[in-house]
Write a protein that holds these residues in place. Structure first.
Motif, PDB file in Angstrom:
ATOM      1  N   PRO A   1       0.802  -1.232   0.000  1.00 57.99           N
ATOM      2  CA  PRO A   1       0.000   0.000   0.000  1.00 57.99           C
ATOM      3  C   PRO A   1       0.830   1.276   0.000  1.00 57.99           C
ATOM      4  O   PRO A   1       0.351   2.326  -0.435  1.00 57.99           O
ATOM      5  N   SER A   2       2.077   1.205   0.471  1.00 58.16           N
ATOM      6  CA  SER A   2       2.908   2.410   0.540  1.00 58.16           C
ATOM      7  C   SER A   2       3.666   2.685  -0.750  1.00 58.16           C
ATOM      8  O   SER A   2       4.377   3.696  -0.851  1.00 58.16           O
TER       9      SER A   2
ATOM     10  N   GLU B   1      -2.732   2.637  -8.652  1.00 57.80           N
ATOM     11  CA  GLU B   1      -1.461   2.127  -9.160  1.00 57.80           C
ATOM     12  C   GLU B   1      -1.082   0.755  -8.614  1.00 57.80           C
ATOM     13  O   GLU B   1      -0.312   0.026  -9.253  1.00 57.80           O
ATOM     14  N   VAL B   2      -1.601   0.382  -7.426  1.00 54.72           N
ATOM     15  CA  VAL B   2      -1.080  -0.819  -6.776  1.00 54.72           C
ATOM     16  C   VAL B   2      -1.418  -2.097  -7.540  1.00 54.72           C
ATOM     17  O   VAL B   2      -0.682  -3.087  -7.437  1.00 54.72           O
ATOM     18  N   GLY B   3      -2.505  -2.092  -8.323  1.00 55.07           N
ATOM     19  CA  GLY B   3      -2.818  -3.286  -9.105  1.00 55.07           C
ATOM     20  C   GLY B   3      -1.740  -3.583 -10.124  1.00 55.07           C
ATOM     21  O   GLY B   3      -1.268  -4.716 -10.251  1.00 55.07           O
TER      22      GLY B   3
ATOM     23  N   ARG C   1      -3.721 -10.014  -4.162  1.00 59.04           N
ATOM     24  CA  ARG C   1      -2.961  -9.074  -3.342  1.00 59.04           C
ATOM     25  C   ARG C   1      -3.542  -7.673  -3.476  1.00 59.04           C
ATOM     26  O   ARG C   1      -3.633  -6.923  -2.485  1.00 59.04           O
ATOM     27  N   THR C   2      -3.949  -7.294  -4.686  1.00 63.63           N
ATOM     28  CA  THR C   2      -4.538  -5.965  -4.889  1.00 63.63           C
ATOM     29  C   THR C   2      -5.867  -5.829  -4.164  1.00 63.63           C
ATOM     30  O   THR C   2      -6.154  -4.797  -3.541  1.00 63.63           O
ATOM     31  N   LEU C   3      -6.718  -6.853  -4.236  1.00 63.88           N
ATOM     32  CA  LEU C   3      -8.008  -6.778  -3.564  1.00 63.88           C
ATOM     33  C   LEU C   3      -7.833  -6.687  -2.053  1.00 63.88           C
ATOM     34  O   LEU C   3      -8.621  -6.032  -1.365  1.00 63.88           O
ATOM     35  N   MET C   4      -6.776  -7.307  -1.523  1.00 61.61           N
ATOM     36  CA  MET C   4      -6.504  -7.188  -0.100  1.00 61.61           C
ATOM     37  C   MET C   4      -6.115  -5.766   0.267  1.00 61.61           C
ATOM     38  O   MET C   4      -6.500  -5.260   1.332  1.00 61.61           O
ATOM     39  N   VAL C   5      -5.371  -5.096  -0.607  1.00 61.31           N
ATOM     40  CA  VAL C   5      -5.006  -3.696  -0.350  1.00 61.31           C
ATOM     41  C   VAL C   5      -6.265  -2.858  -0.176  1.00 61.31           C
ATOM     42  O   VAL C   5      -6.328  -1.965   0.671  1.00 61.31           O
TER      43      VAL C   5
ATOM     44  N   ASP D   1      -6.477  -1.757   6.513  1.00 67.79           N
ATOM     45  CA  ASP D   1      -6.414  -0.596   7.394  1.00 67.79           C
ATOM     46  C   ASP D   1      -5.020   0.003   7.275  1.00 67.79           C
ATOM     47  O   ASP D   1      -4.035  -0.669   7.577  1.00 67.79           O
ATOM     48  N   PRO D   2      -4.885   1.265   6.832  1.00 71.01           N
ATOM     49  CA  PRO D   2      -3.549   1.844   6.630  1.00 71.01           C
ATOM     50  C   PRO D   2      -2.722   1.930   7.909  1.00 71.01           C
ATOM     51  O   PRO D   2      -1.497   2.041   7.848  1.00 71.01           O
TER      52      PRO D   2
END
Length: 460
Positions: A144-145, A151-153, A382-386, A390-391
């Protein structure tokens, strides 16, 4: 010290996938797994079992190793994630688990081809595998960072693609330079390098030390370029970590989409791990392939995984991860049905002529889809988990994700072991993964595509 650019930080994060992928490509699926299956089945055959019973016994032992290591991974992951979030540090944990990876992989060298120390090979494999999977939890928590939600996907997909490219190269090098065929030569007709003894299968056994050295070398960019993104908190206590974890678990009843997703991924990722863990052994025990043939199969599968993961990351960016996951699962179900329905003599009940190469051709095609759709499924997951993370507690949340992927990690190996034992067939033994994929697909219906921001969220 000069500030590290975000681009370099992303590339450092990619290098973990490049460094760690050979454990899965070389050890779990395409070299050590088949090597263990061939050695174990020959050992049991020599002990008086018939061919089918010896193959079934070998597959059962392999399933036990995956089951036990999966239990350890699954139930330790959430606690370690919570503790890491409390301390604000992940790199020290990654270093410790990296050491486990290297030690376990290197120790695989000691499993002899006469079958006299099968359990040594399994324990060394499991030790390194636990280190690899625990390290992955902390690596995933950094995703996430690395970019915006949009973009994370693509970042996740590119990371998996880069990792699979590393898996392809490592497998290619092993086959060309080290793994001996029945003739004692490698795939290109060389004696195994460094004077390795082909009769003692030292070229194949080198896969353990080779994997360990590969990881140690290519983790250097990660440790140079990826820094902690949050402040450190000294004096974190075990009780505080447990309390934080307990509050997160209790809060799942208020996060219905996350709860459904953890349940769904628990089953479909377990099924995928079952395919990876038993694909190579299936080829050896059912289709009677050599380890070199399995390795070529692995190269094809890993190349397709790299290409599919990259393309899947782009589709993820355009359509979101949930549709990508759904399509990938349906494709893998069709592959599983095909694999279970064929052997050397028939496919879907249709008798084949003696010596037919059709099963080999079909299984190579299945390898393309297993690698490609499996890579796509992992990246999109992994993207769906992002989208559900919780940040303030990313490692803890990814620890729960790790738990969902490993809490029932014993289930696929256990069901495969039971199905193999009761049917007496290594082919029929693969069938439980179909059920696990279907359960995961059913639960996915209750997952909101936008994660906790979607309409299915229940406020606290």
């Amino acid at each position: 010290m000069a500030e590290i650019s975000q681009r370099k930080r992303i590339w450092g994060w990619y290098f973990f996938d490049w460094a760690s992928q050979p454990y899965h490509t070389l050890l779990v699926t395409f070299v050590f797994g088949p090597y263990f299956a061939s050695v174990a089945s020959a050992h049991f055959l020599g002990a008086g079992l018939d061919s089918d019973a010896a193959a079934a016994r070998a597959q059962t032992m392999w399933s036990q190793a995956l089951m036990i290591s999966g239990l350890i991974i699954g139930f330790g992951a959430p606690f370690m994630g919570a503790f890491a979030d409390r301390t604000g540090r992940r790199r020290p944990w990654i270093a410790v688990f990296s050491l486990m990876y290297v030690v376990g992989a290197a120790a695989i060298w000691g499993m002899l081809p006469d079958g006299s120390n099968l359990w040594w090979g399994l324990m060394a494999f499991a030790f390194g595998f636990i280190g690899a999977e625990y390290a992955l939890i902390f690596i995933n928590a950094q995703l996430p960072s690395l970019g915006t939600e949009e973009e994370v996907g693509a970042i996740s997909g590119s990371g998996f693609a880069f990792g699979y490219a590393g898996g392809v190269l490592s497998l290619f090098l092993m086959l060309l330079l080290f793994v001996e065929q029945p003739s004692g030569k490698t795939l290109i007709g060389l004696d195994p390098l460094f004077g390795l003894d082909a009769d003692a299968r030292e070229g194949t056994r080198l896969v353990g030390p080779f994997t360990a050295m590969w990881y140690a070398l290519f983790m250097i960019p990660y440790f140079l370029w990826v820094r902690e993104s949050g402040p450190a908190t000294r004096g974190a206590r075990v009780s505080e970590a447990l309390g934080s974890l307990w509050r997160t678990v209790k809060g799942l009843r208020h996060r219905l989409s996350l709860s459904a997703y953890l349940g769904s991924s628990m089953f479909y990722r377990d099924a995928l791990n079952g395919l990876y863990g038993f694909g190579g052994t299936y080829a050896v025990l059912v289709l009677k392939w050599s380890i070199v043939s399995v390795g070529i199969f692995g190269i094809i599968g890993a190349i397709s995984a790299a290409l599919f993961s990259w393309a899947g990351g782009r589709l993820d960016k355009r359509f979101g991860p949930k549709p990508v996951i759904t399509v990938a699962i349906w494709g893998l179900i069709l592959v599983c049905v095909t694999v279970v329905s064929m052997d050397r003599s028939q496919i879907f009940g249709i008798t084949l002529s003696e010596g037919s190469r059709l099963p080999d051709i079909i299984f190579f095609g299945c390898g393309v889809l297993i690698g490609g759709l499996g890579g796509t499924l992992q990246a999109a997951s992994r993207t769906l988990m992002v989208r559900h993370t919780d940040p303030d507690r990313p490692t803890e949340n990814f620890g729960l994700y790790g738990l969902s992927g490993r809490a029932t990690a014993f289930l696929a190996p256990m069901l495969i072991g039971l199905a193999t034992t009761f049917s007496g067939s290594a082919r029929i033994g693969i069938s439980p993964v179909i059920l696990l994929f279907l359960i995961g697909l059913f639960l996915l219906r209750y997952v909101t595509a936008e994660g906790d921001r979607g309409p299915c969220r229940v406020s606290r």
